[in-house]
Every structure is written in structure tokens, then in C-alpha cells.
Write a protein that holds these residues in place. Structure first.
Motif, short mmCIF file in Angstrom:
data_model
loop_
_atom_site.label_atom_id
_atom_site.label_comp_id
_atom_site.label_asym_id
_atom_site.label_seq_id
_atom_site.Cartn_x
_atom_site.Cartn_y
_atom_site.Cartn_z
N GLU A 1 -19.42 88.62 48.61
CA GLU A 1 -18.60 88.82 49.37
C GLU A 1 -18.64 89.40 50.59
N VAL A 2 -19.04 90.98 50.94
CA VAL A 2 -20.17 91.21 51.59
C VAL A 2 -20.82 89.65 52.89
N GLN A 3 -21.50 88.79 52.62
CA GLN A 3 -22.57 87.91 53.17
C GLN A 3 -21.06 87.36 53.72
N ARG A 4 -20.53 86.92 53.21
CA ARG A 4 -19.14 85.88 53.51
C ARG A 4 -18.29 86.89 55.02
N ALA A 5 -18.03 87.42 54.41
CA ALA A 5 -17.47 88.69 56.24
C ALA A 5 -18.80 88.94 56.93
N LEU A 6 -19.87 88.64 57.19
CA LEU A 6 -20.94 89.15 58.10
C LEU A 6 -20.59 88.15 58.71
N GLY A 7 -20.37 86.34 57.76
CA GLY A 7 -20.66 85.50 58.83
C GLY A 7 -21.94 84.70 59.10
N SER A 8 -21.70 83.79 60.16
CA SER A 8 -23.21 82.98 59.66
C SER A 8 -24.08 82.98 60.88
N GLU A 9 -23.47 83.87 62.15
CA GLU A 9 -24.31 83.88 63.33
C GLU A 9 -25.98 84.96 62.56
N PRO A 10 -26.73 84.48 63.34
CA PRO A 10 -28.18 85.03 62.47
C PRO A 10 -28.18 86.64 63.28
N LEU A 11 -29.25 87.61 62.61
CA LEU A 11 -28.89 89.09 62.97
C LEU A 11 -30.16 89.16 63.61
N ALA A 12 -30.29 89.65 64.63
CA ALA A 12 -31.11 89.86 65.72
C ALA A 12 -31.98 90.65 64.84
N GLY A 13 -33.29 90.68 65.30
CA GLY A 13 -34.69 91.48 64.48
C GLY A 13 -35.13 91.38 63.67
N GLN A 14 -34.02 90.83 62.55
CA GLN A 14 -34.71 90.58 61.13
C GLN A 14 -34.91 89.96 60.70
N LEU A 15 -36.80 90.43 60.02
CA LEU A 15 -37.74 88.88 60.21
C LEU A 15 -37.53 88.70 58.54
N VAL A 16 -37.48 89.52 57.26
CA VAL A 16 -36.97 88.63 56.36
C VAL A 16 -36.26 89.88 55.46
N HIS A 17 -35.38 88.81 54.61
CA HIS A 17 -33.74 89.93 53.25
C HIS A 17 -34.31 89.01 52.12
N LEU A 18 -34.61 89.64 51.34
CA LEU A 18 -34.85 89.20 50.28
C LEU A 18 -33.47 90.01 49.31
N VAL A 19 -32.69 90.07 47.93
CA VAL A 19 -31.91 89.95 46.81
C VAL A 19 -32.22 90.07 45.56
N GLY A 20 -32.80 90.86 44.88
CA GLY A 20 -32.26 90.72 43.47
C GLY A 20 -31.58 91.71 42.47
N VAL B 1 -32.69 94.48 39.44
CA VAL B 1 -33.55 95.35 38.92
C VAL B 1 -33.30 95.91 37.75
N ASP B 2 -33.31 96.21 36.83
CA ASP B 2 -32.28 96.52 36.33
C ASP B 2 -31.32 97.60 35.83
N GLY B 3 -30.67 96.51 36.19
CA GLY B 3 -28.70 96.23 36.12
C GLY B 3 -28.39 97.23 37.84
N SER B 4 -29.39 96.94 38.58
CA SER B 4 -29.11 97.70 40.61
C SER B 4 -29.33 96.15 40.62
N LEU B 5 -28.63 96.50 42.16
CA LEU B 5 -28.27 95.37 43.30
C LEU B 5 -30.00 95.80 44.00
N VAL B 6 -30.49 95.15 44.35
CA VAL B 6 -31.76 95.82 45.59
C VAL B 6 -32.02 94.76 46.60
N ILE B 7 -32.14 95.03 48.04
CA ILE B 7 -32.10 94.28 48.39
C ILE B 7 -33.54 95.16 49.87
N VAL B 8 -34.28 94.44 50.02
CA VAL B 8 -35.37 94.61 51.09
C VAL B 8 -35.50 93.63 52.60
N ASP B 9 -34.90 94.53 53.46
CA ASP B 9 -35.08 93.84 54.90
C ASP B 9 -36.44 94.71 55.44
#
Length: 90
Positions: free
Chosen positions: A19-38, A40-48
């Protein structure tokens, strides 16, 4: 040197993340090199990886927090963020 953030949110689901991703829109994120989501043990983990801390801070202030508001989702107080300047990137 780049800037890495690892965010762990025990109370956020993948559906809420999307839902948050949809709200962000499709415009590229300036300066972001990597975005990983998964889950782990029931917690949302994001690595940027960002080109700089300034890019990460600008994204949070100008895009991420407004997207949370548009999605009607409040960032969780239980969120843990580990951030560091990278010494080596392979």
C-alpha cells in the motif's frame, strides 16, 4: 562511499508495505541503488542502499512519510533501523 539502511518492522505486513509502495508512485527514487524486501521471523525487513545519507534523508522526508500518510498507515514505534556508511561494496 554509499549509505545502507536496514529497517525491521515487526508489526508491518507485506500488504501494508505494498500500500505504501502504491502511494509512493512510480517515479524513480533519486539516489537509491538497491531495495530489498522480505519477511524474517514475522518481521518485515527492508534493506536499502543509497548513494548518500542525504539521499536517504530526502527520500524519507519528501516521499516516504507523505506516502505513509496517503496510504493511511502509521509508521510503527517498534521499527528498528540500522544505518551505516558502507566501507566496501562488492
Amino acid at each position: 562511499m554509499s549509505y545502507c539502511q536496514i529497517t525491521r518492522t515487526p508489526d508491518m505486513t507485506l500488504a501494508e508495505y505494498e500500500e505504501v509502495q502504491r502511494a509512493l508512485g512510480s517515479e524513480p527514487l533519486a539516489g537509491q541503488l538497491v531495495h530489498l524486501v522480505g519477511v524474517v521471523d514475522g518481521s518485515l525487513v527492508i534493506v536499502d542502499e543509497w548513494e548518500s545519507r542525504a539521499d536517504a534523508d530526502r527520500f524519507a522526508a519528501e516521499r516516504l512519510f507523505p506516502a505513509f500518510e496517503r496510504a493511511g498507515i502509521r509508521p510503527e514505534a517498534t521499527t528498528e533501523v540500522t544505518a551505516f556508511e558502507t566501507a566496501v561494496r562488492v
